[in-house]
Design a protein around this motif. Structure first.
Motif, mmCIF file in Angstrom:
data_model
loop_
_atom_site.group_PDB
_atom_site.id
_atom_site.type_symbol
_atom_site.label_atom_id
_atom_site.label_comp_id
_atom_site.label_asym_id
_atom_site.label_seq_id
_atom_site.Cartn_x
_atom_site.Cartn_y
_atom_site.Cartn_z
ATOM 1 N N LEU A 40 0.829 -1.201 0.000
ATOM 2 C CA LEU A 40 0.000 0.000 0.000
ATOM 3 C C LEU A 40 0.868 1.258 0.000
ATOM 4 C CD1 LEU A 40 -2.786 1.261 0.067
ATOM 5 C CD2 LEU A 40 -2.735 1.082 2.552
ATOM 6 N N MET A 41 1.904 1.270 0.841
ATOM 7 C CA MET A 41 2.790 2.435 0.897
ATOM 8 C C MET A 41 3.546 2.612 -0.429
ATOM 9 S SD MET A 41 2.082 3.831 3.694
ATOM 10 C CE MET A 41 3.323 5.107 3.722
ATOM 11 N N ILE A 42 3.943 1.526 -1.044
ATOM 12 C CA ILE A 42 4.632 1.606 -2.345
ATOM 13 C C ILE A 42 3.699 2.231 -3.383
ATOM 14 C CG2 ILE A 42 5.605 0.266 -4.252
ATOM 15 C CD1 ILE A 42 6.636 -1.735 -2.106
ATOM 16 N N MET A 43 2.441 1.816 -3.385
ATOM 17 C CA MET A 43 1.487 2.346 -4.361
ATOM 18 C C MET A 43 1.219 3.833 -4.151
ATOM 19 S SD MET A 43 -1.188 -0.775 -5.104
ATOM 20 C CE MET A 43 -1.605 -1.073 -3.396
ATOM 21 N N THR A 44 1.375 4.324 -2.916
ATOM 22 C CA THR A 44 1.148 5.755 -2.672
ATOM 23 C C THR A 44 2.194 6.626 -3.360
ATOM 24 O OG1 THR A 44 2.425 5.887 -0.600
ATOM 25 C CG2 THR A 44 0.074 5.311 -0.418
ATOM 26 N N LEU A 45 3.299 6.040 -3.780
ATOM 27 C CA LEU A 45 4.319 6.815 -4.498
ATOM 28 C C LEU A 45 3.793 7.280 -5.863
ATOM 29 C CD1 LEU A 45 7.501 4.666 -3.761
ATOM 30 C CD2 LEU A 45 6.922 6.900 -2.765
ATOM 31 N N GLY A 46 2.846 6.547 -6.438
ATOM 32 C CA GLY A 46 2.305 6.918 -7.742
ATOM 33 C C GLY A 46 3.333 6.823 -8.852
ATOM 34 N N ALA A 47 4.286 5.918 -8.704
ATOM 35 C CA ALA A 47 5.387 5.807 -9.662
ATOM 36 C C ALA A 47 4.960 5.089 -10.936
ATOM 37 C CB ALA A 47 6.560 5.081 -9.018
ATOM 38 N N GLU A 48 5.186 5.753 -12.060
ATOM 39 C CA GLU A 48 4.891 5.180 -13.370
ATOM 40 C C GLU A 48 6.176 4.623 -13.979
ATOM 41 O OE1 GLU A 48 3.139 8.344 -15.616
ATOM 42 O OE2 GLU A 48 1.378 8.449 -14.323
ATOM 43 N N LYS A 49 6.041 3.898 -15.082
ATOM 44 C CA LYS A 49 7.218 3.363 -15.776
ATOM 45 C C LYS A 49 8.190 4.497 -16.063
ATOM 46 C CE LYS A 49 8.751 0.823 -19.856
ATOM 47 N NZ LYS A 49 9.662 -0.077 -19.170
ATOM 48 N N GLY A 50 9.461 4.270 -15.726
ATOM 49 C CA GLY A 50 10.505 5.249 -15.991
ATOM 50 C C GLY A 50 10.742 6.238 -14.863
ATOM 51 N N THR A 51 9.850 6.274 -13.864
ATOM 52 C CA THR A 51 10.034 7.165 -12.716
ATOM 53 C C THR A 51 11.253 6.713 -11.924
ATOM 54 O OG1 THR A 51 7.652 7.524 -12.521
ATOM 55 C CG2 THR A 51 8.977 8.023 -10.577
ATOM 56 N N ASN A 52 12.118 7.648 -11.538
ATOM 57 C CA ASN A 52 13.274 7.300 -10.717
ATOM 58 C C ASN A 52 12.852 7.101 -9.271
ATOM 59 O OD1 ASN A 52 15.218 7.300 -12.744
ATOM 60 N ND2 ASN A 52 15.594 9.476 -12.528
ATOM 61 N N ILE A 53 13.265 5.966 -8.713
ATOM 62 C CA ILE A 53 12.955 5.589 -7.331
ATOM 63 C C ILE A 53 14.272 5.398 -6.578
ATOM 64 C CG2 ILE A 53 11.990 3.757 -5.859
ATOM 65 C CD1 ILE A 53 9.823 5.311 -7.252
ATOM 66 N N VAL A 54 14.343 5.965 -5.384
ATOM 67 C CA VAL A 54 15.513 5.783 -4.526
ATOM 68 C C VAL A 54 15.217 4.616 -3.595
ATOM 69 C CG1 VAL A 54 17.026 6.826 -2.800
ATOM 70 C CG2 VAL A 54 16.055 8.242 -4.641
ATOM 71 N N VAL A 55 16.053 3.585 -3.679
ATOM 72 C CA VAL A 55 15.928 2.397 -2.833
ATOM 73 C C VAL A 55 17.005 2.501 -1.763
ATOM 74 C CG1 VAL A 55 15.950 -0.124 -2.772
ATOM 75 C CG2 VAL A 55 15.194 1.060 -4.853
ATOM 76 N N SER A 56 16.627 2.338 -0.493
ATOM 77 C CA SER A 56 17.589 2.442 0.611
ATOM 78 C C SER A 56 17.486 1.232 1.527
ATOM 79 C CB SER A 56 17.327 3.703 1.435
ATOM 80 O OG SER A 56 17.422 4.854 0.630
ATOM 81 N N ALA A 57 18.652 0.712 1.930
ATOM 82 C CA ALA A 57 18.731 -0.409 2.876
ATOM 83 C C ALA A 57 20.155 -0.485 3.405
ATOM 84 C CB ALA A 57 18.352 -1.723 2.207
ATOM 85 N N ASP A 58 20.303 -0.965 4.631
ATOM 86 C CA ASP A 58 21.628 -1.075 5.242
ATOM 87 C C ASP A 58 22.393 -2.324 4.820
ATOM 88 O OD1 ASP A 58 21.769 1.329 6.659
ATOM 89 O OD2 ASP A 58 20.623 0.510 8.332
#
Length: 86
Positions: free
Chosen positions: A49-67
């Motif tokens: 649900l939280m991922i879908m709230t980003l409203g990211a379409e194909k080609g949208t740049n997404i920052v992925v973070s993890a330790d």
């Protein structure tokens, strides 16, 4: 937290199916994982649900973070992959 930026690969963006696949992978990780739009607030990658709230379409740049570098690479690969083609 280390991060990498990738473009959304799914043809219709991060809608229910790709978001669920990513969330399932992130929820199984031993470290917190977040996703965000560039310059935006991070959301819990373990929640479809939280991922879908980003409203990211194909080609949208997404920052992925993890330790954890392996977790970071796995989630980034999923975001960049066309998960609708499977």
């Amino acid at each position: 937290m280390p991060s990498t930026t990738v473009a959304v690969g799914s043809a219709v963006g991060l809608h229910a199916r790709p978001a669920t696949i990513i969330a399932d992978a992130a929820a199984g990780a031993a470290v917190p994982v977040t996703l965000s739009l560039e310059g935006g607030e991070p959301v819990d990658a373990g929640s479809a649900l939280m991922i879908m709230t980003l409203g990211a379409e194909k080609g949208t740049n997404i920052v992925v973070s993890a330790d954890d570098a392996e977790v970071l690479a796995t989630i980034a690969e999923l975001v960049a992959k066309d998960l609708d083609a499977e």
